[in-house]
Scaffold this motif. Structure first.
Motif, PDB file in Angstrom:
ATOM      1  N   VAL A 139      94.239  62.768  40.231  1.00 50.74           N
ATOM      2  CA  VAL A 139      94.680  63.796  41.195  1.00 50.74           C
ATOM      3  C   VAL A 139      93.583  64.058  42.220  1.00 50.74           C
ATOM      4  O   VAL A 139      93.827  64.037  43.432  1.00 50.74           O
ATOM      5  N   SER A 140      92.358  64.275  41.752  1.00 53.27           N
ATOM      6  CA  SER A 140      91.305  64.646  42.715  1.00 53.27           C
ATOM      7  C   SER A 140      91.019  63.504  43.685  1.00 53.27           C
ATOM      8  O   SER A 140      90.781  63.736  44.878  1.00 53.27           O
ATOM      9  N   GLU A 141      91.086  62.250  43.206  1.00 48.68           N
ATOM     10  CA  GLU A 141      90.849  61.112  44.106  1.00 48.68           C
ATOM     11  C   GLU A 141      91.962  60.975  45.146  1.00 48.68           C
ATOM     12  O   GLU A 141      91.704  60.729  46.327  1.00 48.68           O
ATOM     13  N   LEU A 142      93.205  61.143  44.706  1.00 44.02           N
ATOM     14  CA  LEU A 142      94.326  60.993  45.649  1.00 44.02           C
ATOM     15  C   LEU A 142      94.356  62.145  46.660  1.00 44.02           C
ATOM     16  O   LEU A 142      94.609  61.928  47.856  1.00 44.02           O
ATOM     17  N   VAL A 143      94.065  63.355  46.191  1.00 42.83           N
ATOM     18  CA  VAL A 143      94.013  64.499  47.119  1.00 42.83           C
ATOM     19  C   VAL A 143      92.961  64.226  48.196  1.00 42.83           C
ATOM     20  O   VAL A 143      93.201  64.415  49.393  1.00 42.83           O
ATOM     21  N   GLU A 144      91.803  63.772  47.771  1.00 41.81           N
ATOM     22  CA  GLU A 144      90.707  63.501  48.700  1.00 41.81           C
ATOM     23  C   GLU A 144      91.096  62.405  49.714  1.00 41.81           C
ATOM     24  O   GLU A 144      90.903  62.568  50.926  1.00 41.81           O
ATOM     25  N   ALA A 145      91.684  61.323  49.213  1.00 37.90           N
ATOM     26  CA  ALA A 145      92.062  60.215  50.108  1.00 37.90           C
ATOM     27  C   ALA A 145      93.104  60.682  51.127  1.00 37.90           C
ATOM     28  O   ALA A 145      93.010  60.376  52.325  1.00 37.90           O
ATOM     29  N   ARG A 146      94.074  61.443  50.649  1.00 36.26           N
ATOM     30  CA  ARG A 146      95.140  61.892  51.559  1.00 36.26           C
ATOM     31  C   ARG A 146      94.611  62.909  52.563  1.00 36.26           C
ATOM     32  O   ARG A 146      95.043  62.930  53.720  1.00 36.26           O
ATOM     33  N   ALA A 147      93.671  63.742  52.133  1.00 35.66           N
ATOM     34  CA  ALA A 147      93.084  64.726  53.055  1.00 35.66           C
ATOM     35  C   ALA A 147      92.356  64.004  54.186  1.00 35.66           C
ATOM     36  O   ALA A 147      92.473  64.381  55.361  1.00 35.66           O
ATOM     37  N   GLN A 148      91.626  62.959  53.836  1.00 36.98           N
ATOM     38  CA  GLN A 148      90.895  62.208  54.875  1.00 36.98           C
ATOM     39  C   GLN A 148      91.874  61.558  55.848  1.00 36.98           C
ATOM     40  O   GLN A 148      91.680  61.589  57.061  1.00 36.98           O
ATOM     41  N   GLN A 149      92.963  60.987  55.307  1.00 37.08           N
ATOM     42  CA  GLN A 149      93.961  60.360  56.189  1.00 37.08           C
ATOM     43  C   GLN A 149      94.608  61.420  57.079  1.00 37.08           C
ATOM     44  O   GLN A 149      94.811  61.209  58.279  1.00 37.08           O
ATOM     45  N   ALA A 150      94.925  62.576  56.502  1.00 36.26           N
ATOM     46  CA  ALA A 150      95.571  63.656  57.268  1.00 36.26           C
ATOM     47  C   ALA A 150      94.684  64.096  58.418  1.00 36.26           C
ATOM     48  O   ALA A 150      95.141  64.294  59.551  1.00 36.26           O
ATOM     49  N   ASP A 208      97.480  69.485  60.831  1.00 36.29           N
ATOM     50  CA  ASP A 208      96.838  70.795  61.016  1.00 36.29           C
ATOM     51  C   ASP A 208      96.328  71.430  59.726  1.00 36.29           C
ATOM     52  O   ASP A 208      95.459  72.296  59.768  1.00 36.29           O
ATOM     53  N   GLY A 209      96.918  71.079  58.598  1.00 40.95           N
ATOM     54  CA  GLY A 209      96.489  71.734  57.362  1.00 40.95           C
ATOM     55  C   GLY A 209      96.969  70.968  56.152  1.00 40.95           C
ATOM     56  O   GLY A 209      97.721  69.985  56.263  1.00 40.95           O
ATOM     57  N   LEU A 210      96.513  71.402  54.977  1.00 46.75           N
ATOM     58  CA  LEU A 210      96.833  70.713  53.720  1.00 46.75           C
ATOM     59  C   LEU A 210      97.402  71.694  52.719  1.00 46.75           C
ATOM     60  O   LEU A 210      96.962  72.855  52.653  1.00 46.75           O
ATOM     61  N   VAL A 211      98.362  71.238  51.923  1.00 49.56           N
ATOM     62  CA  VAL A 211      98.807  71.982  50.754  1.00 49.56           C
ATOM     63  C   VAL A 211      98.164  71.292  49.556  1.00 49.56           C
ATOM     64  O   VAL A 211      98.278  70.082  49.400  1.00 49.56           O
ATOM     65  N   CYS A 212      97.462  72.078  48.758  1.00 53.38           N
ATOM     66  CA  CYS A 212      96.761  71.524  47.594  1.00 53.38           C
ATOM     67  C   CYS A 212      96.716  72.613  46.540  1.00 53.38           C
ATOM     68  O   CYS A 212      97.125  73.744  46.792  1.00 53.38           O
ATOM     69  N   SER A 213      96.204  72.273  45.361  1.00 56.50           N
ATOM     70  CA  SER A 213      96.045  73.328  44.366  1.00 56.50           C
ATOM     71  C   SER A 213      94.694  74.001  44.619  1.00 56.50           C
ATOM     72  O   SER A 213      93.800  73.396  45.228  1.00 56.50           O
ATOM     73  N   MET A 219      90.951  72.489  59.282  1.00 56.47           N
ATOM     74  CA  MET A 219      92.301  72.414  58.707  1.00 56.47           C
ATOM     75  C   MET A 219      92.537  73.615  57.793  1.00 56.47           C
ATOM     76  O   MET A 219      91.644  74.009  57.036  1.00 56.47           O
ATOM     77  N   SER A 220      93.769  74.197  57.863  1.00 55.10           N
ATOM     78  CA  SER A 220      94.110  75.296  56.955  1.00 55.10           C
ATOM     79  C   SER A 220      94.350  74.724  55.564  1.00 55.10           C
ATOM     80  O   SER A 220      94.982  73.671  55.413  1.00 55.10           O
ATOM     81  N   LEU A 221      93.851  75.422  54.547  1.00 52.59           N
ATOM     82  CA  LEU A 221      94.101  75.014  53.152  1.00 52.59           C
ATOM     83  C   LEU A 221      95.053  76.039  52.538  1.00 52.59           C
ATOM     84  O   LEU A 221      94.727  77.231  52.415  1.00 52.59           O
ATOM     85  N   VAL A 222      96.232  75.572  52.204  1.00 51.45           N
ATOM     86  CA  VAL A 222      97.314  76.438  51.726  1.00 51.45           C
ATOM     87  C   VAL A 222      97.566  76.086  50.262  1.00 51.45           C
ATOM     88  O   VAL A 222      97.819  74.917  49.943  1.00 51.45           O
ATOM     89  N   THR A 223      97.487  77.089  49.372  1.00 54.56           N
ATOM     90  CA  THR A 223      97.552  76.775  47.940  1.00 54.56           C
ATOM     91  C   THR A 223      98.690  77.473  47.214  1.00 54.56           C
ATOM     92  O   THR A 223      98.689  78.697  47.066  1.00 54.56           O
TER      93      THR A 223
END
Ligand code: OMP
Length: 236
Positions: free
Chosen positions: A137-148, A154-159, A174-178
């Motif tokens: 999870v942490s690796e995929l979140v990081e990879a997708r955040a960089q691509q985004a 404009d922002g990311l939904v994450c835990s 970027m806004s971080l929305v949890t």
């Protein structure tokens, strides 16, 4: 708007996960001026809830259109162009490169902000592996955040668990929305990566999305007020 400029009260987004427009309007009336930001997702949108976006915006509320788009790029672009006319502040798309690229193109210069959903908060590493992913999870979140970020999302939904690491990756641009927010003692339900409101804010989240703990509470307004108080206390 920089994170420090977001009023504590505007950081709580209540998910109107309800079966009808009537039920949503009754909940909005109950919450009154306690809540300034609402989310409309699958359940309400598919029950005729999209016109509520404009109605709420006319009343000075902000709306997060949680439509989690994912399709071929052209279809996403055209869909986002339509949503951009509804008056929403945020729109979600899944964090796949073609999808995010199409969404940014569809947003153009509109005021709508695109949020990319990194990895759903109901997933853990086992769920990702079962879906065919090799990354944690942490690796995929990081990879997708960089691509985004590269694609101009404009922002990311994450835990809330990923917020600390993501801030280092994307800074405050970027806004971080949890989602995955659970006040102490409330039922976890299907969420797997969770935190209390206070801890999520302390970790650096800009906005907290809360559904069932508010809309299924015996007293939704008192619950929303308690979450707002916890947010304000965590901001110090
Ligand atoms: O995009 C979202 O808002 C979202 C992403 C995610 O990873 N996890 C997640 O729970 N959500 C949404 O956030 C809300 C959480 O609701 P509760 O679990 O009832 O607080 C739901 O409306 C979900 O659709």
């Amino acid at each position: 708007m920089t994170p420090a400029e977001i009023a504590p009260k505007d950081r709580l987004i209540v998910a109107l996960d309800l079966p009808s427009v009537d039920a949503a309007e009754a909940m909005i009336a109950k919450l009154g001026d306690s809540v300034t930001f609402y989310k409309i997702g699958y359940q309400l949108a598919y029950a005729g809830g999209l016109p509520l976006i404009g109605k709420l915006a006319d009343k000075g509320k902000k709306v997060f259109a949680d439509l989690k788009m994912h399709d071929i790029g052209n279809t996403v672009t055209r869909g986002v162009e339509s949503v951009a006319k509804l008056g929403a502040t945020f729109l979600t798309v899944h964090a796949y490169p073609q999808t995010m690229k199409g969404a940014v193109e569809g947003r153009g210069k509109a005021s709508l902000k695109i949020l990319a959903v990194t990895v759903l908060t109901s997933y853990n590493d086992d769920d990702l592996h079962a879906a065919g992913y090799r990354l944690s999870v942490s690796e995929l979140v990081e990879a997708r955040a960089q691509q985004a970020q590269v694609l101009g999302v404009d922002g990311l939904v994450c835990s809330p668990e990923e917020v600390g690491a993501l801030r280092k990756t994307v800074g405050h641009q970027m806004s971080l929305v949890t989602p995955g927010i659970r006040p102490a003692g409330s039922a976890t339900g299907d969420q797997k990566r969770i935190m209390t409101p206070g801890r999520a804010i302390a970790a650096g989240a800009d906005y907290l999305v809360v559904g069932r703990p508010v809309v299924e509470a015996a007293d939704p307004r008192a619950t929303a007020d308690a979450i707002q108080a916890e947010i304000a206390a965590a901001l110090g």
